[in-house]
Structure formats: C-alpha cells, structure tokens
Design a protein around this motif. Structure first.
Motif, PDB file in Angstrom:
ATOM      1  N   ILE A 103       0.912  -1.232   0.252  1.00 19.41           N
ATOM      2  CA  ILE A 103      -0.188   0.010  -0.108  1.00 19.41           C
ATOM      3  C   ILE A 103       1.190   0.661   0.354  1.00 19.41           C
ATOM      4  CG2 ILE A 103      -1.973   1.362   1.308  1.00 19.41           C
ATOM      5  CD1 ILE A 103      -3.235  -1.053   2.281  1.00 19.41           C
ATOM      6  N   LEU A 104       0.460   2.326  -0.893  1.00 20.33           N
ATOM      7  CA  LEU A 104       1.193   3.735  -0.726  1.00 20.33           C
ATOM      8  C   LEU A 104       0.368   4.205   0.131  1.00 20.33           C
ATOM      9  CD1 LEU A 104       3.714   5.651  -1.036  1.00 20.33           C
ATOM     10  CD2 LEU A 104       2.587   5.778  -3.893  1.00 20.33           C
ATOM     11  N   ILE A 105       0.507   5.861   0.838  1.00 22.55           N
ATOM     12  CA  ILE A 105      -0.025   6.304   0.965  1.00 22.55           C
ATOM     13  C   ILE A 105       0.183   8.150   0.620  1.00 22.55           C
ATOM     14  CG2 ILE A 105      -0.941   7.775   2.982  1.00 22.55           C
ATOM     15  CD1 ILE A 105      -1.401   5.320   5.070  1.00 22.55           C
ATOM     16  N   VAL A 106      -0.489   8.815   0.116  1.00 21.57           N
ATOM     17  CA  VAL A 106       0.252   9.960  -0.689  1.00 21.57           C
ATOM     18  C   VAL A 106      -0.440  10.953   0.051  1.00 21.57           C
ATOM     19  CG1 VAL A 106       0.457  11.953  -2.738  1.00 21.57           C
ATOM     20  CG2 VAL A 106       0.572   8.415  -2.728  1.00 21.57           C
ATOM     21  N   GLY A 107       0.722  11.542   0.637  1.00 20.60           N
ATOM     22  CA  GLY A 107      -0.142  12.924   1.542  1.00 20.60           C
ATOM     23  C   GLY A 107       0.317  14.394   0.839  1.00 20.60           C
ATOM     24  N   PRO A 108      -0.308  15.312   1.481  1.00 16.30           N
ATOM     25  CA  PRO A 108      -0.440  16.688   0.717  1.00 16.30           C
ATOM     26  C   PRO A 108       0.970  17.873   0.842  1.00 16.30           C
ATOM     27  CG  PRO A 108      -1.091  16.724   2.555  1.00 16.30           C
ATOM     28  CD  PRO A 108      -1.406  15.462   1.999  1.00 16.30           C
ATOM     29  N   HIS A 109       1.870  17.270   2.408  1.00  9.30           N
ATOM     30  CA  HIS A 109       2.770  17.479   2.695  1.00  9.30           C
ATOM     31  C   HIS A 109       3.497  16.816   3.186  1.00  9.30           C
ATOM     32  CE1 HIS A 109       0.374  19.249   5.840  1.00  9.30           C
ATOM     33  NE2 HIS A 109      -0.159  20.425   4.864  1.00  9.30           N
ATOM     34  N   ARG A 110       4.525  17.173   4.036  1.00  5.85           N
ATOM     35  CA  ARG A 110       5.844  16.625   4.796  1.00  5.85           C
ATOM     36  C   ARG A 110       4.916  16.694   6.499  1.00  5.85           C
ATOM     37  NH1 ARG A 110       7.753  12.176   5.514  1.00  5.85           N
ATOM     38  NH2 ARG A 110       8.349  12.087   3.976  1.00  5.85           N
ATOM     39  N   PRO A 111       4.412  18.329   6.490  1.00  7.83           N
ATOM     40  CA  PRO A 111       4.212  17.691   8.019  1.00  7.83           C
ATOM     41  C   PRO A 111       2.957  16.915   8.372  1.00  7.83           C
ATOM     42  CG  PRO A 111       4.755  20.162   7.881  1.00  7.83           C
ATOM     43  CD  PRO A 111       4.757  19.098   6.280  1.00  7.83           C
ATOM     44  N   TYR A 112       2.244  17.082   7.047  1.00  6.73           N
ATOM     45  CA  TYR A 112       0.481  15.735   7.505  1.00  6.73           C
ATOM     46  C   TYR A 112       1.476  14.376   7.336  1.00  6.73           C
ATOM     47  CZ  TYR A 112      -2.668  12.266   5.259  1.00  6.73           C
ATOM     48  OH  TYR A 112      -3.380  12.255   5.069  1.00  6.73           O
ATOM     49  N   LEU A 113       2.994  13.702   6.805  1.00 12.25           N
ATOM     50  CA  LEU A 113       2.828  12.767   6.737  1.00 12.25           C
ATOM     51  C   LEU A 113       3.461  12.643   8.445  1.00 12.25           C
ATOM     52  CD1 LEU A 113       4.564  12.001   3.546  1.00 12.25           C
ATOM     53  CD2 LEU A 113       2.661  11.427   3.869  1.00 12.25           C
ATOM     54  N   ALA A 114       3.888  13.221   8.421  1.00 19.25           N
ATOM     55  CA  ALA A 114       5.016  13.216  10.473  1.00 19.25           C
ATOM     56  C   ALA A 114       4.003  13.187  11.434  1.00 19.25           C
ATOM     57  CB  ALA A 114       5.823  14.370  10.493  1.00 19.25           C
ATOM     58  N   TYR A 115       1.659  14.474  10.684  1.00 17.82           N
ATOM     59  CA  TYR A 115       1.398  14.010  11.929  1.00 17.82           C
ATOM     60  C   TYR A 115       1.076  12.992  11.640  1.00 17.82           C
ATOM     61  CZ  TYR A 115      -3.471  15.819  13.220  1.00 17.82           C
ATOM     62  OH  TYR A 115      -4.185  15.550  14.169  1.00 17.82           O
ATOM     63  N   ILE A 116       0.766  11.813  11.229  1.00 14.31           N
ATOM     64  CA  ILE A 116      -0.446  10.701  10.501  1.00 14.31           C
ATOM     65  C   ILE A 116       1.033   9.129  10.831  1.00 14.31           C
ATOM     66  CG2 ILE A 116      -2.023  11.711   9.023  1.00 14.31           C
ATOM     67  CD1 ILE A 116      -0.373   9.656   6.795  1.00 14.31           C
ATOM     68  N   ALA A 117       1.969   9.984  11.232  1.00 13.11           N
ATOM     69  CA  ALA A 117       2.772   8.249  11.005  1.00 13.11           C
ATOM     70  C   ALA A 117       3.122   7.366  12.139  1.00 13.11           C
ATOM     71  CB  ALA A 117       4.197   9.658  11.580  1.00 13.11           C
ATOM     72  N   ASP A 118       2.212   8.342  13.151  1.00 16.32           N
ATOM     73  CA  ASP A 118       1.922   6.758  14.459  1.00 16.32           C
ATOM     74  C   ASP A 118       0.613   6.222  14.057  1.00 16.32           C
ATOM     75  OD1 ASP A 118       4.037   8.187  15.186  1.00 16.32           O
ATOM     76  OD2 ASP A 118       3.191   9.278  17.036  1.00 16.32           O
ATOM     77  N   VAL A 119       0.039   6.452  13.064  1.00 17.36           N
ATOM     78  CA  VAL A 119      -1.923   5.943  13.402  1.00 17.36           C
ATOM     79  C   VAL A 119      -1.593   4.703  13.164  1.00 17.36           C
ATOM     80  CG1 VAL A 119      -4.231   5.644  12.590  1.00 17.36           C
ATOM     81  CG2 VAL A 119      -2.913   8.082  13.239  1.00 17.36           C
ATOM     82  N   LEU A 120      -0.834   4.566  12.109  1.00 19.45           N
ATOM     83  CA  LEU A 120      -1.095   2.460  11.068  1.00 19.45           C
ATOM     84  C   LEU A 120       0.140   2.104  12.490  1.00 19.45           C
ATOM     85  CD1 LEU A 120      -0.962   2.981   7.605  1.00 19.45           C
ATOM     86  CD2 LEU A 120      -2.218   2.085   8.859  1.00 19.45           C
ATOM     87  N   PRO A 121       0.920   2.311  13.139  1.00 19.32           N
ATOM     88  CA  PRO A 121       1.717   1.518  13.586  1.00 19.32           C
ATOM     89  C   PRO A 121       0.802   0.964  15.116  1.00 19.32           C
ATOM     90  CG  PRO A 121       2.868   3.100  12.690  1.00 19.32           C
ATOM     91  CD  PRO A 121       1.921   3.341  12.361  1.00 19.32           C
TER      92      PRO A 121
END
Length: 707
Positions: free
Chosen positions: A242-260
């Motif tokens: 699966i690939l998750i594509v976000g709008p910007h790097r702060p968004y990716l940092a914000y969601i980083a803990d959800v799936l783990p």
C-alpha cells in the motif's frame, strides 16, 4: 470511583455501580495480564532465536524470518496502551464481545478481545437504531492516563437496566473535544457508521470519500489502509503493498503513528514530489501559463517520443575488428536487433536485451572456427562494439532528457506536436536544471520509462568481470587437465556447469535495488486529492495497475477551483470504476467556528458543500490585533493543554506545542487553537477564500482572527 481499571469522576456515581462495570473490570484485567504474558513469551523466543547456531541450508533464512516476526510482534505489543479495548457489543443472544485494536486469546485459546477489522466486530461501528445488527446494546470506553475515565452505552432494545450509562451524546461529544497532541492518534472508539462503511468498502476499483473539513476523511483513509491489510487477500501476509500519498511532509509526520498503533508496519508514505529525488525541494513555477501546460497528460505523453528518439536504428553500419577477424553490423542488423528488444522494459535496462540479440546475430552469422561462447565473450569485450552500441542505444539520465525538452525547441516540438510555437517558446529556459514543482510529473515519467542508468552501468561492469573470471577459469582448467594423469575424468568434472558455478560465483555481481516509491502498488491511498493535476494523477495511475485506490478530498478546498464533478475528473485521468461515499457531518470543528468559515467559502464558491458541525464548544470566535499575537498564544498555553497553530504569521517562530504554518501546509492537520493572522493577505477569488476556509477549519476548540 477509582479502581485498577475504572477511574470515573465523582459526578458519575451511577456509572460506578459494580453491577455495571464488574464484568468489564474482570475482562480488562485478564487482557492486561495476557499482554504481559505474550510480551514475556515473545521476548524469550526472540532471545532463543538470536542464540541459534545451526544456520546450515535454509535454517539461517528461517531463523532470520522468525527474528523479524518476533521483533514485529514485540513492537506491536509495546504500542498497545491501556486503551487496547475500544468497547463491547451485547448481542441479543449471546455473551458480550469485546472489540480491540488487535485480537487476543488466553492461554487456553478462549477469545478475550477480537480485532476491530473482523466481520464479527463490524456491528460495533455499524449498528443503528434503524438497523441494530443483532445487538441489544453497545458500550464505548473513554481512556485517559491508563484508566477508563468515562463510558457510554447505547441500547437498541427496550431494556432500561443500565440507564445510568445512557448518556451517549455527552461522552461522545466530550471525546471529540479532547486536547490534540503533535501526532494524530487512532480514533477507533469514535468512528461513526458512515465512516465505518467507507473503511470496510470493497477494494475493487476506486473508493472516493468526499467530504468537507472535519468529516473524518483522513481517519477513513488511514483506518481503511489498516483494514485492507488485514482483510484483502491481495495484501495479506505482505503479498501486495500500500502507498499513502499526502499533501506535504508535516501531514506525513502527523499521521506517522496511526498505522503502527493499529499493528501495521512497513506501509510506504510519501508526497508526490518525493517520488523524484530532490523533488520535495523544488519551488513552485513562477508563470501560471507554464504551470497549466505542464499539468496536462499531453505534456507527460511527450516523454515517450522523447525516449523513442534514442531508440531508432542508424542509417549506417559499423565495422568491428577482433582477434577472429572483422565483423560488420549493417543497418539491417541494427534494425533486427532493435525490433527484438521487448516492449515495456525501461530503456536503460533494455540495452542488455539489445546486446543479447546483437551478439546472437553476429555469432550466428560468423564464419570462423571458434567456440560460440568464446566468440560472444570476445565481441562483448570489444571497445569498438561498445562505442557503437552506446551511440545507437545510449544510457540516459531522466534529468538530461527532460532538461533537453526545455532547452532545445526543435526537440520539444518533435516530442509534443500539440504545442504551438508560442507555447514551445514559453517552456524554454536558460538553465535546464532549474527544476520547479511542475517538472516532477515529467521527471517521474522519464525515470520510469528510462530506468536507472547507474544500475545498467553496474550490471555491464559486472558482466565484464564475470566474463573475465570465466576466461581465467578456463585457462586454469586447461592447465589442470593438461597436467592430470586421468585427463578424461578431470575434464568431465571441471567442465561441468555445476562446478564452474562454484568456481565463478556471479550471484552477487548483478543486483539492482528496486525503487521503493516506483511501484507497483496493490492499493494507493491519496489524501487532499482535489489539488492534483492531471499530470500528477498519471503518476498515481502508473503505480497502481489494478486501479484499486482510496481517494479522499473536498472540491470546496481546491485552490484552483473544481468546476467539474469528481466522476468527470477521475474519468479524464483513466479511473472509471468509482464508488462514492459522502461524509456530511463535521466532527472536528465547533459550530461557532464553522459558521464563520462557511461564510468565507460560500462567498467565493456559492455551491460549496459545507458539512454540519455536530457540536458546540461554547467559545465564540475572537478577534484582535496582529500586535497581540504573542500574548494570545502565551495566555492560551498558560491555561490549556493541547496544540496551537499560527497561520499567516511572518517572523513568528514555532515552539513546543505551537506550529507556524501556511494554509497549504496546514491542510489535513488539526489543532486545539488556531490563530489566523491577517486573513486578507491571502487575497481574493477562490484561492484566497479556500486559504481562509482551510485555515479556520483546522480548529477543534477555538479560533482567533488577528487583523
């Protein structure tokens, strides 16, 4: 009201009745003990696996796989906080069933808690009064600091035996207004029925989740990824990515803990710009006309003829001098070799195929008394032939190919005949490597079509080294045979393919590391999809041959406007099998803030679908002067937990619990307090209205506007 499991407030005397919570206390205790047992067991097994010394044959591989499995299990168990259990369901017929972030059984195999993704857990999220899904009731827990600080019950029958807990809305609303942290947390306990339906939808084709700010689009996207990894056969056990594509790097940092936090590791996440090395640092294009030209799929289509220019047969032949005579490669030979190169192989990698066919042609047509393999090695090592192949089928860097389009007008005109002379001139620039964000889709298309020239060069060097090793080995074998007493037996042994493979081991010489972001992916999740250009959509479609995607977005948040329908937009980029789920309830933004934000967007986009706020924070939107920014932030932090976002400030630095962002980098994020500085600076029109709308709706509790 305190116990090892429940820590209810003094105002919840009725909820503390042992008849209501005794069963929960016993089950939670058993679950906590089981987590400890499994952690200790996995730790012991991991220690034993690391001490294993018999690594012969496949034992070493099995040991490494077991170590990775146990390490992953321990990471999952370590992330399980006290809020492992989300709630329980009470079937009309049967015992209560507890729903958790993962499933657990006791040592005897009896189920303690079931994974939220199983079909048996679905009623916990989907049951309603109109369709109770076989439930008599449902209970949600609210955890804080290691204990249940509140819970609420819903009844789907006339049973009033636990009316003290029937305050679903007050507890539910309180949980929505809880303070935010720097990273997004799983909100499984408050997923609504409409969100759950989207999470569990089929992965066939495209699922479009359409909804305004605060409706839980990102929640759906991330939990859907976790659900598909568990439930979709194409993705189970690592069979697909699966690939998750976000709008910007702060968004990716914000969601980083959800799936783990949901027990899923190794999911790839990126912005589209990051698919090209260095692309996330490219500035925006300064000319809107150039942006419009590069945003089309027609411009991306120019990459194919640009590469094809370097795959045409030459009009002249070439003579190659060798120790076995002169060999001529005439135009017909080149044409035959080029036609035999398989389609679909990246250009730089396909040069190996060209070499193979060309050598076959030359060896088959040779009239010399020499072993074919020896002749092939001689030809492959020939410098003149290498130079000729390099001219006919050069190794090309993606940056060089695209850079030539922007600096050689005739080349661009040849590859993009749809462009007018004025448009060709507009796209030219003095520095071919002055990359902008709008070049990323073309650079990506070029990289995918060309492949890695460095890998091709390494592979070529490895083959030369292998050929030289084999030549030396043949000479050594000849010497051994010449001096042996039993030449026949030794010759048979040394000429055998197996023993030659042992003497010349080339297994590690040609190994190309795959590009982790190049795909293919079994499923792609893309957030804030309303902003993507057609050229960017091509990047996603090319990475997902199955067409299985989860697309979330809001037409009202498109800065460049979004006049067409989602169906029209997706069909234009080749996505036709689309199922739409529309979310209409804003769970995040308080009613007070939403009223002000709605006025902003509807002034520019009258038909914008603004979601309805589900709660009131009781705090009106405040206004003030820009000079008061520091005091506003300091005063709020002094009396509140949670996070602050300052949007539009210049020269105001971030600090603990305070982020300083633009409207663009705030997209997809949420904060307890949003301070919007000088909203008029974002200008008029749709873009300005969207910037103000996005900024305001990041708030979960309060909004302050400074002018």
């Amino acid at each position: 009201m305190t116990s090892t499991v429940f820590r209810l407030p003094d105002t919840a005397t009725g909820k503390a009745d042992p008849s209501l919570i005794a069963a929960d206390t016993a089950r939670m205790t058993a679950i906590a003990e089981r987590v400890v047992e499994q952690t200790e067991q996995a730790t012991a097994e991991l220690s034993a696996a690391r001490l294993a010394t018999d690594l012969r044959g496949g034992a070493g591989v099995e040991r490494d796989l077991e170590i990775r499995r146990l390490e992953s299990r321990l990471r999952t168990l370590s992330r399980l906080g006290s809020d492992l259990v989300l709630g329980r369901i009470d079937p009309v017929d049967g015992d209560p069933v507890y729903i958790g972030r993962i499933g657990l059984s006791d040592a005897d195999g009896h189920t303690l808690v079931i994974d939220w993704r199983t079909p048996d857990a679905a009623p916990f999220f989907a049951a309603t009064l109109a369709d109770p899904r076989g439930l008599a009731g449902r209970r949600h827990y609210r955890w804080a600091r290691g204990a249940i600080v509140d819970y609420w019950d819903e009844r789907f029958t006339d049973d009033e035996s636990s009316s003290a807990a029937l305050d679903a809305q007050s507890s539910f609303i309180a949980s929505l207004g809880a303070s935010r942290s720097a990273t997004m947390q799983s909100v499984l306990g408050t997923i609504a029925a409409d969100q759950d339906a989207a999470i569990r939808a089929s992965s066939k084709g495209v699922l479009l989740v359409d909804g305004g700010p605060g409706t839980g689009k990102t929640v759906v996207a991330l939990h859907r990824a976790a659900y598909l990894l568990y439930a979709d056969p194409r993705l189970q056990a690592g069979r697909g990515r699966i690939l998750i594509v976000g709008p910007h790097r702060p968004y990716l940092a914000y969601i980083a803990d959800v799936l783990p936090g949901l027990g899923e590791e190794g999911v790839t996440a990126c912005t589209l710009a990051e698919t090209v090395p260095g692309g996330d640092g490219y500035p925006p294009e300064s000319d809107a006309r150039v942006t419009a030209l590069k945003a089309t799929t027609a411009m991306v289509d120019a990459i194919e003829p640009a590469v094809g220019f370097y795959e045409e047969p030459p009009r002249e032949g070439v003579d190659v001098d060798t120790d076995y005579g002169t060999f001529t490669v005439d135009p017909a030979d080149w044409t035959e070799a080029l036609r035999a190169v398989p389609r679909g192989v990246p250009h730089n990698e396909a040069r190996d195929d060209l070499w193979a066919v060309l050598l076959d042609i030359l060896v088959d047509g040779a009239d010399v008394d020499v072993d074919p393999q020896t002749l092939r090695a001689e030809l492959y090592a020939n410098a003149d032939l290498h130079r000729a192949v390099g001219r006919v089928w050069p190794l090309i860097e993606a940056a060089d190919l695209v850079g030539d389009l922007w600096t050689v007008p005739a080349y661009l005109r040849r590859c993009a005949p749809h462009l007018s002379d004025g448009e060709v001139a507009m796209l030219q620039r003095a520095d071919p490597t002055a990359w902008t964000a709008d070049d990323v889709p073309l650079l990506d298309a070029a990289r995918r079509r060309l492949g890695d020239p460095g890998a091709a060069r390494r592979a070529a060097r490895a083959r030369v080294e292998t050929a030289e090793r084999r030549r030396v080995m043949d000479a050594v074998v000849d010497d051994l045979i010449a001096g042996a007493d039993d030449m026949g037996a030794l010759a048979t042994m040394l000429r055998a393919e197996d023993i030659q493979g042992v003497i010349v081991d080339d297994a590690d010489l040609v190994r190309v590391e795959p590009d982790a972001l190049a795909g293919p992916f079994a499923h792609i999740v893309v957030d804030e999809a309303q902003e993507l250009t057609d050229a960017q959509w091509r990047m996603l479609v090319d990475r997902c041959p199955s067409g299985s995607m989860t697309i979330v977005g809001d037409r009202a948040q498109a800065r460049d406007g979004f006049a067409e329908s989602w169906a029209e937009r997706l069909a234009r980029v080749g996505l036709h099998e689309v199922t739409t789920r529309t979310l209409t309830v804003n769970y995040r933004t308080p009613e007070e803030v939403m009223t002000v934000a709605a006025a902003q967007i509807r002034g520019a986009v009258p038909d914008a679908e603004v979601p309805s706020a589900v709660r009131s924070a009781g705090v009106p939107v405040r206004e003030g002067a820009v000079a008061d920014l520091g005091a506003v932030v300091d005063d709020w932090l002094a009396v509140n937990d949670g996070t602050v976002c300052v949007i539009g400030a210049h020269g105001f630095g971030p600090r603990a619990r305070v982020a300083v962002l633009t409207p663009g980098t705030a997209k997809g994020l949420e904060f307890d307090l949003v301070v919007l500085v000088d909203p008029d600076q974002f200008g008029g029109g749709v873009a300005g209205a969207v910037d103000r709308y996005v900024s305001m709706t990041r708030s979960t509790r309060e909004l302050v506007v400074l002018r």
